[in-house]
Design a protein around this motif. Structure first.
Motif, PDB file in Angstrom:
ATOM      1  N   ALA A 108     121.575   7.213  90.254  1.00 28.72           N
ATOM      2  CA  ALA A 108     121.137   8.600  90.450  1.00 28.72           C
ATOM      3  C   ALA A 108     119.755   8.654  91.102  1.00 28.72           C
ATOM      4  N   ALA A 109     119.487   9.777  91.746  1.00 29.91           N
ATOM      5  CA  ALA A 109     118.183  10.008  92.358  1.00 29.91           C
ATOM      6  C   ALA A 109     117.113  10.139  91.277  1.00 29.91           C
ATOM      7  N   PRO A 110     115.893   9.682  91.566  1.00 30.35           N
ATOM      8  CA  PRO A 110     114.834   9.752  90.549  1.00 30.35           C
ATOM      9  C   PRO A 110     114.539  11.183  90.098  1.00 30.35           C
ATOM     10  N   GLU A 111     114.626  12.147  91.028  1.00 27.19           N
ATOM     11  CA  GLU A 111     114.352  13.539  90.678  1.00 27.19           C
ATOM     12  C   GLU A 111     115.372  14.068  89.678  1.00 27.19           C
ATOM     13  N   LYS A 112     116.635  13.680  89.832  1.00 25.16           N
ATOM     14  CA  LYS A 112     117.683  14.134  88.907  1.00 25.16           C
ATOM     15  C   LYS A 112     117.453  13.569  87.506  1.00 25.16           C
ATOM     16  N   PHE A 113     117.132  12.278  87.437  1.00 30.75           N
ATOM     17  CA  PHE A 113     116.909  11.642  86.136  1.00 30.75           C
ATOM     18  C   PHE A 113     115.698  12.275  85.453  1.00 30.75           C
ATOM     19  N   HIS A 114     114.619  12.426  86.195  1.00 35.75           N
ATOM     20  CA  HIS A 114     113.394  13.022  85.656  1.00 35.75           C
ATOM     21  C   HIS A 114     113.644  14.445  85.158  1.00 35.75           C
ATOM     22  N   GLU A 115     114.356  15.222  85.951  1.00 37.95           N
ATOM     23  CA  GLU A 115     114.619  16.616  85.605  1.00 37.95           C
ATOM     24  C   GLU A 115     115.412  16.737  84.301  1.00 37.95           C
ATOM     25  N   LEU A 162     107.451   7.187  62.580  1.00 42.73           N
ATOM     26  CA  LEU A 162     106.119   7.165  61.981  1.00 42.73           C
ATOM     27  C   LEU A 162     106.113   6.533  60.588  1.00 42.73           C
ATOM     28  N   GLU A 163     107.286   6.098  60.119  1.00 42.49           N
ATOM     29  CA  GLU A 163     107.335   5.311  58.885  1.00 42.49           C
ATOM     30  C   GLU A 163     106.903   3.869  59.156  1.00 42.49           C
ATOM     31  N   GLU A 164     106.960   3.444  60.428  1.00 44.19           N
ATOM     32  CA  GLU A 164     106.567   2.084  60.800  1.00 44.19           C
ATOM     33  C   GLU A 164     105.379   2.034  61.752  1.00 44.19           C
ATOM     34  N   TYR A 165     105.188   3.115  62.489  1.00 42.00           N
ATOM     35  CA  TYR A 165     104.132   3.126  63.501  1.00 42.00           C
ATOM     36  C   TYR A 165     103.159   4.260  63.231  1.00 42.00           C
ATOM     37  N   LYS A 166     101.874   3.928  63.338  1.00 39.13           N
ATOM     38  CA  LYS A 166     100.843   4.951  63.174  1.00 39.13           C
ATOM     39  C   LYS A 166     100.945   5.956  64.318  1.00 39.13           C
ATOM     40  N   ASN A 167     101.238   5.447  65.512  1.00 39.54           N
ATOM     41  CA  ASN A 167     101.501   6.318  66.648  1.00 39.54           C
ATOM     42  C   ASN A 167     102.374   5.580  67.646  1.00 39.54           C
ATOM     43  N   ILE A 168     103.106   6.366  68.406  1.00 39.99           N
ATOM     44  CA  ILE A 168     103.963   5.803  69.446  1.00 39.99           C
ATOM     45  C   ILE A 168     104.084   6.828  70.563  1.00 39.99           C
ATOM     46  N   LYS A 169     103.894   6.333  71.777  1.00 41.95           N
ATOM     47  CA  LYS A 169     103.941   7.167  72.970  1.00 41.95           C
ATOM     48  C   LYS A 169     104.957   6.547  73.924  1.00 41.95           C
ATOM     49  N   ILE A 170     105.825   7.396  74.487  1.00 39.32           N
ATOM     50  CA  ILE A 170     106.897   6.921  75.361  1.00 39.32           C
ATOM     51  C   ILE A 170     106.740   7.574  76.735  1.00 39.32           C
ATOM     52  N   THR A 171     106.650   6.729  77.764  1.00 37.80           N
ATOM     53  CA  THR A 171     106.551   7.220  79.135  1.00 37.80           C
ATOM     54  C   THR A 171     107.782   6.770  79.904  1.00 37.80           C
ATOM     55  N   ILE A 172     108.361   7.718  80.646  1.00 38.99           N
ATOM     56  CA  ILE A 172     109.548   7.455  81.454  1.00 38.99           C
ATOM     57  C   ILE A 172     109.183   7.798  82.892  1.00 38.99           C
ATOM     58  N   GLN A 173     109.354   6.822  83.806  1.00 42.16           N
ATOM     59  CA  GLN A 173     109.088   7.097  85.211  1.00 42.16           C
ATOM     60  C   GLN A 173     110.252   6.599  86.052  1.00 42.16           C
ATOM     61  N   ALA A 174     110.772   7.487  86.884  1.00 39.99           N
ATOM     62  CA  ALA A 174     111.876   7.142  87.789  1.00 39.99           C
ATOM     63  C   ALA A 174     111.336   7.048  89.211  1.00 39.99           C
ATOM     64  N   THR A 175     111.633   5.927  89.867  1.00 40.66           N
ATOM     65  CA  THR A 175     111.153   5.670  91.224  1.00 40.66           C
ATOM     66  C   THR A 175     112.342   5.357  92.121  1.00 40.66           C
ATOM     67  N   ALA A 176     112.325   5.903  93.320  1.00 46.42           N
ATOM     68  CA  ALA A 176     113.414   5.652  94.259  1.00 46.42           C
ATOM     69  C   ALA A 176     113.498   4.173  94.605  1.00 46.42           C
ATOM     70  N   LYS A 177     114.746   3.676  94.678  1.00 44.68           N
ATOM     71  CA  LYS A 177     114.981   2.306  95.113  1.00 44.68           C
ATOM     72  C   LYS A 177     116.339   2.290  95.811  1.00 44.68           C
ATOM     73  N   GLY A 178     116.313   2.099  97.112  1.00 45.19           N
ATOM     74  CA  GLY A 178     117.554   2.089  97.872  1.00 45.19           C
ATOM     75  C   GLY A 178     118.284   3.408  97.710  1.00 45.19           C
ATOM     76  N   GLU A 179     119.557   3.317  97.340  1.00 45.58           N
ATOM     77  CA  GLU A 179     120.390   4.518  97.148  1.00 45.58           C
ATOM     78  C   GLU A 179     120.173   5.156  95.780  1.00 45.58           C
ATOM     79  N   GLY A 180     119.479   4.473  94.893  1.00 46.16           N
ATOM     80  CA  GLY A 180     119.305   4.972  93.527  1.00 46.16           C
ATOM     81  C   GLY A 180     117.861   4.986  93.084  1.00 46.16           C
ATOM     82  N   SER A 181     117.646   4.497  91.866  1.00 44.53           N
ATOM     83  CA  SER A 181     116.317   4.546  91.261  1.00 44.53           C
ATOM     84  C   SER A 181     116.110   3.368  90.320  1.00 44.53           C
ATOM     85  N   VAL A 182     114.855   3.157  90.009  1.00 44.93           N
ATOM     86  CA  VAL A 182     114.471   2.280  88.910  1.00 44.93           C
ATOM     87  C   VAL A 182     113.771   3.171  87.889  1.00 44.93           C
TER      88      VAL A 182
END
Length: 152
Positions: free
Chosen positions: A15-22, A93-113
């Motif tokens: 899929a295109a990175p914009e679609k995944f991100h959206e 938060l029962e195991e982690y004091k804090n946790i932050k999750i970042t998701i980034q989709a980048t175009a690669k060929g016909e799809g994305s990483v």
């Protein structure tokens, strides 16, 4: 041994990175329809879909157990197809004091990483790194990709 750490991994999708991100930034409540075995629900608790500061509540199954997470969207970068969630309540938060999750989709060929990053601080040194959670989101990415490439 440090209590602070970071795990990250990439998954290639068609899929295109914009679609995944959206899907994550503006329509996360649709994810449970796409991958009901992993995500049972995503509810808006505060704010508006697609806006920084929005609070979302997830019901999910991880390692065979029903779990919940309340997250705030810390940042959305439409130009770079990136979104960052910070967990503010729930099972993690029962195991982690804090946790932050970042998701980034980048175009690669016909799809994305899609690059997933989890930054965390464990409550104590006997807590494992969140590797099974990382694998969970990589598998989820593949489910979402299968859905996105069938959508016109």
């Amino acid at each position: 041994m440090s209590l602070v750490g970071k795990v990250e991994a990439d998954v290639e999708i068609k899929a295109a990175p914009e679609k995944f991100h959206e899907l994550f930034s503006s329509r996360p409540h649709h994810i449970s329809n796409v991958s009901p075995g992993k995500i049972q629900g995503c509810a808006l608790h505060e704010g508006d879909w697609g806006k920084e500061g929005t609070v979302v509540f997830w019901d999910y199954v991880h390692d065979g157990k029903a779990k919940v997470a309340k997250e705030i969207i810390e940042s959305i970068d439409e130009k770079n197809n990136s979104i960052t969630f910070k967990v503010i309540e729930g099972d993690l938060l029962e195991e982690y004091k804090n946790i932050k999750i970042t998701i980034q989709a980048t175009a690669k060929g016909e799809g994305s990483v899609v690059h997933w990053t989890m930054e965390y601080e464990k409550l104590h040194e006997n807590i494992p790194e969140p590797n099974t959670l990382l694998q969970f989101v990589l598998d989820l990415s593949k489910d979402l990709d299968s859905h996105l490439i069938t959508q016109a």
